[in-house]
Design a protein around this motif. Sequence first.
Motif, PDB file in Angstrom:
ATOM      1  N   GLN A 295       4.674  14.594   4.098  1.00  0.00           N
ATOM      2  CA  GLN A 295       4.687  14.675   3.857  1.00  0.00           C
ATOM      3  C   GLN A 295       6.319  15.718   3.974  1.00  0.00           C
ATOM      4  N   ALA A 296       6.720  15.245   5.300  1.00  0.00           N
ATOM      5  CA  ALA A 296       7.372  15.201   6.201  1.00  0.00           C
ATOM      6  C   ALA A 296       8.617  14.419   4.441  1.00  0.00           C
ATOM      7  N   LYS A 297       8.073  13.285   5.215  1.00  0.00           N
ATOM      8  CA  LYS A 297       8.572  12.865   4.764  1.00  0.00           C
ATOM      9  C   LYS A 297       9.306  12.248   3.002  1.00  0.00           C
ATOM     10  N   LYS A 298       7.971  12.809   2.490  1.00  0.00           N
ATOM     11  CA  LYS A 298       8.910  12.726   1.029  1.00  0.00           C
ATOM     12  C   LYS A 298       9.479  13.946   0.381  1.00  0.00           C
ATOM     13  N   GLU A 299       9.741  15.376   1.211  1.00  0.00           N
ATOM     14  CA  GLU A 299      10.596  16.250   0.671  1.00  0.00           C
ATOM     15  C   GLU A 299      11.965  14.940   1.761  1.00  0.00           C
ATOM     16  N   TYR A 300      11.960  15.428   2.828  1.00  0.00           N
ATOM     17  CA  TYR A 300      13.285  14.220   3.100  1.00  0.00           C
ATOM     18  C   TYR A 300      13.762  13.132   1.976  1.00  0.00           C
ATOM     19  N   ILE A 301      13.093  11.966   1.127  1.00  0.00           N
ATOM     20  CA  ILE A 301      13.427  11.703   0.556  1.00  0.00           C
ATOM     21  C   ILE A 301      14.108  12.449  -0.599  1.00  0.00           C
ATOM     22  N   ASN A 302      13.048  13.213  -1.171  1.00  0.00           N
ATOM     23  CA  ASN A 302      13.271  14.264  -2.389  1.00  0.00           C
ATOM     24  C   ASN A 302      14.952  14.537  -1.908  1.00  0.00           C
ATOM     25  N   LEU A 303      15.064  14.957  -0.855  1.00  0.00           N
ATOM     26  CA  LEU A 303      16.184  15.284  -0.797  1.00  0.00           C
ATOM     27  C   LEU A 303      17.462  14.796  -0.649  1.00  0.00           C
ATOM     28  N   VAL A 304      17.247  13.864  -0.053  1.00  0.00           N
ATOM     29  CA  VAL A 304      18.491  12.573  -0.596  1.00  0.00           C
ATOM     30  C   VAL A 304      18.310  12.606  -2.035  1.00  0.00           C
ATOM     31  N   ASN A 305      17.602  11.981  -2.882  1.00  0.00           N
ATOM     32  CA  ASN A 305      16.960  12.148  -4.295  1.00  0.00           C
ATOM     33  C   ASN A 305      18.370  12.862  -5.179  1.00  0.00           C
ATOM     34  N   THR A 306      18.327  14.202  -4.233  1.00  0.00           N
ATOM     35  CA  THR A 306      18.683  15.053  -4.972  1.00  0.00           C
ATOM     36  C   THR A 306      19.837  15.334  -4.998  1.00  0.00           C
ATOM     37  N   HIS A 307      20.801  15.117  -3.891  1.00  0.00           N
ATOM     38  CA  HIS A 307      22.249  15.137  -2.851  1.00  0.00           C
ATOM     39  C   HIS A 307      22.707  14.269  -2.585  1.00  0.00           C
TER      40      HIS A 307
ATOM     41  N   ASN B  68       0.876  -1.161   0.498  1.00  0.00           N
ATOM     42  CA  ASN B  68       0.133  -0.141  -0.175  1.00  0.00           C
ATOM     43  C   ASN B  68       0.889   1.000   0.330  1.00  0.00           C
ATOM     44  N   LYS B  69       0.212   2.571  -0.059  1.00  0.00           N
ATOM     45  CA  LYS B  69       0.815   4.192  -0.131  1.00  0.00           C
ATOM     46  C   LYS B  69       1.934   4.410   0.682  1.00  0.00           C
ATOM     47  N   ASP B  70       1.311   3.853   1.917  1.00  0.00           N
ATOM     48  CA  ASP B  70       1.849   3.803   3.272  1.00  0.00           C
ATOM     49  C   ASP B  70       2.849   3.318   3.443  1.00  0.00           C
ATOM     50  N   THR B  71       2.791   1.889   3.637  1.00  0.00           N
ATOM     51  CA  THR B  71       4.390   0.999   3.153  1.00  0.00           C
ATOM     52  C   THR B  71       4.924   1.171   2.429  1.00  0.00           C
ATOM     53  N   ALA B  72       5.002   1.733   0.895  1.00  0.00           N
ATOM     54  CA  ALA B  72       5.966   2.213   0.118  1.00  0.00           C
ATOM     55  C   ALA B  72       6.854   3.645   0.978  1.00  0.00           C
ATOM     56  N   LEU B  73       5.660   4.610   1.228  1.00  0.00           N
ATOM     57  CA  LEU B  73       6.277   5.881   1.478  1.00  0.00           C
ATOM     58  C   LEU B  73       7.309   5.093   2.996  1.00  0.00           C
ATOM     59  N   GLU B  74       6.880   4.365   3.540  1.00  0.00           N
ATOM     60  CA  GLU B  74       7.357   4.287   4.810  1.00  0.00           C
ATOM     61  C   GLU B  74       8.987   3.819   4.217  1.00  0.00           C
ATOM     62  N   LYS B  75       8.576   2.812   3.403  1.00  0.00           N
ATOM     63  CA  LYS B  75      10.196   2.032   2.727  1.00  0.00           C
ATOM     64  C   LYS B  75      11.357   2.988   2.042  1.00  0.00           C
ATOM     65  N   ASP B  76      10.557   4.023   1.079  1.00  0.00           N
ATOM     66  CA  ASP B  76      11.342   4.836   0.605  1.00  0.00           C
ATOM     67  C   ASP B  76      12.096   5.513   1.262  1.00  0.00           C
ATOM     68  N   PHE B  77      11.123   6.179   2.929  1.00  0.00           N
ATOM     69  CA  PHE B  77      11.598   6.472   3.636  1.00  0.00           C
ATOM     70  C   PHE B  77      13.219   6.787   4.241  1.00  0.00           C
ATOM     71  N   GLN B  78      13.162   4.749   4.642  1.00  0.00           N
ATOM     72  CA  GLN B  78      14.101   4.095   5.322  1.00  0.00           C
ATOM     73  C   GLN B  78      15.214   3.818   4.125  1.00  0.00           C
ATOM     74  N   GLU B  79      14.851   3.764   3.240  1.00  0.00           N
ATOM     75  CA  GLU B  79      15.581   3.915   2.425  1.00  0.00           C
ATOM     76  C   GLU B  79      16.757   5.212   2.280  1.00  0.00           C
ATOM     77  N   ALA B  80      16.098   5.674   2.790  1.00  0.00           N
ATOM     78  CA  ALA B  80      16.925   7.401   2.017  1.00  0.00           C
ATOM     79  C   ALA B  80      17.704   7.431   3.762  1.00  0.00           C
ATOM     80  N   TYR B  81      16.793   7.760   4.063  1.00  0.00           N
ATOM     81  CA  TYR B  81      17.857   7.413   5.812  1.00  0.00           C
ATOM     82  C   TYR B  81      19.071   6.966   5.422  1.00  0.00           C
ATOM     83  N   GLU B  82      18.792   5.588   5.444  1.00  0.00           N
ATOM     84  CA  GLU B  82      19.841   4.565   5.321  1.00  0.00           C
ATOM     85  C   GLU B  82      21.391   5.292   3.861  1.00  0.00           C
ATOM     86  N   ARG B  83      20.911   5.990   3.127  1.00  0.00           N
ATOM     87  CA  ARG B  83      21.553   6.632   2.266  1.00  0.00           C
ATOM     88  C   ARG B  83      21.895   7.383   2.560  1.00  0.00           C
ATOM     89  N   ALA B  84      21.508   8.117   3.706  1.00  0.00           N
ATOM     90  CA  ALA B  84      21.936   9.610   4.562  1.00  0.00           C
ATOM     91  C   ALA B  84      22.796   9.740   5.530  1.00  0.00           C
TER      92      ALA B  84
END
Length: 92
Positions: free
Chosen positions: A76-88, A2-18
């Motif tokens: 929204q903050a998770k999406k912004e965080y993911i975008n920031l990680v993906n950009t930088h 589902n959408k929430d699970t996908a967002l959480e997965k993307d957020f955790q992956e972004a956090y790990e990269r950061a």
Amino acid sequence: MNKDTALEKDFQEAYERATHTELRFPPDLMLHFYAYYKRATNDSTFYNLANPDDEQLISAFKMNAIFQVKNLTPEQAKKEYINLVNTHIPKQ
């Protein structure tokens, strides 16, 4: 998935990269990472690892960064965080 699970997965992956990047960023960009992460996780704990002489100034910048994102939902903050990680931080 589902959408929430996908967002959480993307957020955790972004956090790990950061967390594991060796790249260094200017302070203003680091404040964006900090504020989005704090808002995304509803973490109200305030960490300050600064030199005591700089503590008040750094605390003020951190509080200002958090204040600027206070109207975002955690999602929204998770999406912004993911975008920031993906950009930088490039995927390896």
